[in-house]
Scaffold this active site. Structure first.
Site, PDB file in Angstrom:
ATOM      1  N   ASN A  45       7.367   8.312   5.122  1.00 15.54           N
ATOM      2  CA  ASN A  45       7.851   6.735   6.456  1.00 15.54           C
ATOM      3  C   ASN A  45       8.572   5.599   5.022  1.00 15.54           C
ATOM      4  O   ASN A  45       8.864   5.220   6.492  1.00 15.54           O
ATOM      5  CB  ASN A  45       6.292   6.712   5.665  1.00 15.54           C
ATOM      6  CG  ASN A  45       5.431   7.061   6.045  1.00 15.54           C
ATOM      7  OD1 ASN A  45       4.928   7.295   7.407  1.00 15.54           O
ATOM      8  ND2 ASN A  45       3.900   6.494   6.008  1.00 15.54           N
ATOM      9  N   GLU A  46       8.692   5.108   4.029  1.00 16.55           N
ATOM     10  CA  GLU A  46       9.455   4.319   4.209  1.00 16.55           C
ATOM     11  C   GLU A  46      10.304   4.717   2.173  1.00 16.55           C
ATOM     12  O   GLU A  46       9.624   5.132   2.421  1.00 16.55           O
ATOM     13  CB  GLU A  46       8.802   2.546   4.453  1.00 16.55           C
ATOM     14  CG  GLU A  46       8.346   2.433   3.687  1.00 16.55           C
ATOM     15  CD  GLU A  46       6.581   3.547   3.317  1.00 16.55           C
ATOM     16  OE1 GLU A  46       5.928   3.516   2.028  1.00 16.55           O
ATOM     17  OE2 GLU A  46       6.361   2.956   4.596  1.00 16.55           O
ATOM     18  N   ASP A  49      -3.971  10.712   6.008  1.00 15.11           N
ATOM     19  CA  ASP A  49      -1.954  10.425   6.374  1.00 15.11           C
ATOM     20  C   ASP A  49      -1.600  10.702   5.257  1.00 15.11           C
ATOM     21  O   ASP A  49      -0.161  11.329   4.640  1.00 15.11           O
ATOM     22  CB  ASP A  49      -1.692   9.305   6.818  1.00 15.11           C
ATOM     23  CG  ASP A  49      -2.045   8.831   8.220  1.00 15.11           C
ATOM     24  OD1 ASP A  49      -2.092  10.821   8.674  1.00 15.11           O
ATOM     25  OD2 ASP A  49      -1.751   8.194   8.515  1.00 15.11           O
ATOM     26  N   GLY A  50      -1.829  10.332   3.311  1.00 17.89           N
ATOM     27  CA  GLY A  50      -1.781  10.595   2.203  1.00 17.89           C
ATOM     28  C   GLY A  50      -1.154  12.357   1.757  1.00 17.89           C
ATOM     29  O   GLY A  50       0.049  12.692   1.595  1.00 17.89           O
ATOM     30  N   THR A  97       4.212   1.483  11.684  1.00 17.87           N
ATOM     31  CA  THR A  97       3.170   1.029  11.846  1.00 17.87           C
ATOM     32  C   THR A  97       2.648   1.186  10.644  1.00 17.87           C
ATOM     33  O   THR A  97       1.216   0.537  10.465  1.00 17.87           O
ATOM     34  CB  THR A  97       2.179   2.030  12.617  1.00 17.87           C
ATOM     35  OG1 THR A  97       2.159   3.413  12.001  1.00 17.87           O
ATOM     36  CG2 THR A  97       3.327   1.875  14.100  1.00 17.87           C
ATOM     37  N   ASN A 106       5.276  -1.114   6.486  1.00 19.38           N
ATOM     38  CA  ASN A 106       6.371  -1.675   6.691  1.00 19.38           C
ATOM     39  C   ASN A 106       5.904  -3.242   8.154  1.00 19.38           C
ATOM     40  O   ASN A 106       5.952  -4.719   8.439  1.00 19.38           O
ATOM     41  CB  ASN A 106       7.326  -0.721   8.023  1.00 19.38           C
ATOM     42  CG  ASN A 106       7.991  -2.417   9.221  1.00 19.38           C
ATOM     43  OD1 ASN A 106       9.401  -2.478   8.427  1.00 19.38           O
ATOM     44  ND2 ASN A 106       7.973  -1.815  10.175  1.00 19.38           N
ATOM     45  N   PHE A 107       4.675  -2.779   8.660  1.00 19.45           N
ATOM     46  CA  PHE A 107       3.789  -3.592   9.669  1.00 19.45           C
ATOM     47  C   PHE A 107       3.241  -4.321   8.994  1.00 19.45           C
ATOM     48  O   PHE A 107       2.783  -5.714   9.088  1.00 19.45           O
ATOM     49  CB  PHE A 107       3.388  -3.042  10.605  1.00 19.45           C
ATOM     50  CG  PHE A 107       2.446  -3.420  11.616  1.00 19.45           C
ATOM     51  CD1 PHE A 107       3.290  -4.149  12.245  1.00 19.45           C
ATOM     52  CD2 PHE A 107       1.538  -2.941  11.808  1.00 19.45           C
ATOM     53  CE1 PHE A 107       3.157  -5.145  13.911  1.00 19.45           C
ATOM     54  CE2 PHE A 107       0.809  -4.221  13.036  1.00 19.45           C
ATOM     55  CZ  PHE A 107       1.844  -4.571  14.061  1.00 19.45           C
ATOM     56  N   SER A 108       2.857  -3.779   8.103  1.00 18.26           N
ATOM     57  CA  SER A 108       2.218  -4.990   7.410  1.00 18.26           C
ATOM     58  C   SER A 108       2.812  -6.039   6.844  1.00 18.26           C
ATOM     59  O   SER A 108       1.910  -6.906   5.865  1.00 18.26           O
ATOM     60  CB  SER A 108       1.445  -4.471   5.849  1.00 18.26           C
ATOM     61  OG  SER A 108       0.056  -3.710   6.674  1.00 18.26           O
ATOM     62  N   ALA A 135       7.598 -10.738   1.569  1.00 22.21           N
ATOM     63  CA  ALA A 135       7.354 -12.046   0.760  1.00 22.21           C
ATOM     64  C   ALA A 135       9.189 -12.849   0.558  1.00 22.21           C
ATOM     65  O   ALA A 135       8.877 -12.678  -0.674  1.00 22.21           O
ATOM     66  CB  ALA A 135       6.947 -12.198  -0.748  1.00 22.21           C
TER      67      ALA A 135
END
Length: 258
Positions: free
Chosen positions: A117-118, A47-48, A158, A161-163, A182
């Site tokens: 992605n983000e 993916d990277g 996924t 963000n999901f983490s 956090a």
């Protein structure tokens, strides 16, 4: 999406020995074209490397078909040397719209980057970040004390963000996720789902004492004063997936994975 019967393929491989060997094997059978001259880009890696390829060659507007030869392969198909042309013709298209980040540093310089992605903001030191969040010009959160915050696309929901306990978004949902990392205050704020055309502005409060960096996928800007994030309406990329394991189905399956 329609490809020629014998498409011109550009094979792009990560630096791992496995990916490089696969590239040489494919090139011997199908030839190897420059990305600018190809009908389709075939990405060999994880993916990277896929994200790296989209950033480097996304402006060409060529469809992209990935094969997993790396650690993470959410955006990739299975690596099988046989029947590549048949798989390309049978593939299903997923159109992705990236985010555009305009990051202004403490020095006043502005950097514009795309994120498939983000976009994330993270504290640079041991001290928490103090951030103010505005949507379409209206302040919605006067002060968020946290390790950081991110804006994720459906395709990226996924991942980081999901983490960070953000929601998984269906492909084509026309929404993005705004997710704290956090959060300390307000402790109960869990983020928000926003229309994809929302303009998100995040300001750093007391940045000299509490420096913050901003990242669009893997591209980082240090010591930012504020960022503005919006959907990049003039840029799309088309990823190709085998029908039995398309991206929409993968995102749906992630919501039922225990």
């Amino acid at each position: 999406m329609s490809l020629p019967a014998q498409p011109r393929i550009a094979f792009l491989a990560s630096s791992t020995p496995e990916a490089q060997a696969a590239r040489q094997g494919f090139a011997k059978v199908f030839g190897d074209h420059a990305p600018e001259e190809a009908d389709v880009l075939c990405v060999l890696g994880g993916d990277g490397f896929m994200l790296h390829t989209l950033h480097r060659h996304g402006a060409l507007g060529k469809p992209v078909y990935g094969m997993k030869l790396g650690t993470v392969g959410f955006l990739m198909n299975q690596h099988r040397p046989e029947s590549l042309v048949e798989r390309l013709h049978a593939a299903e298209a997923a159109v992705l719209k990236p985010l555009e980040m305009a990051a202004t540093s403490e020095s006043g310089a502005t950097v514009r980057l795309l994120a498939y992605n983000e976009v994330s903001m993270l504290r640079q030191t041991r001290q928490t970040a103090h951030l103010r969040i505005s949507l379409n010009g209206q302040v919605r959160l006067e002060e968020l004390v946290c390790d950081g915050v991110l804006v994720a696309t459906p395709a990226g929901s996924t991942a980081y963000n999901f983490s960070a306990h953000g929601p998984i978004l269906p492909l084509g949902s026309q929404v993005v996720a705004l997710t704290p990392i956090a959060a300390f205050r307000p402790r109960r704020w869990r983020g928000a789902l926003l229309r994809s055309d929302t303009v998100v502005r995040i300001e750093v409060l007391d940045g000299h004492k509490r420096p913050v960096s901003a990242t669009a996928d893997s591209h980082e800007v240090r010591d930012v004063a504020e960022i503005e994030v919006r959907e990049a309406t003039e840029r799309t990329v088309t990823l190709l997936f085998d029908p039995e394991h398309n991206l929409e189905e993968r995102i749906l399956n992630e919501q039922f994975t225990t």
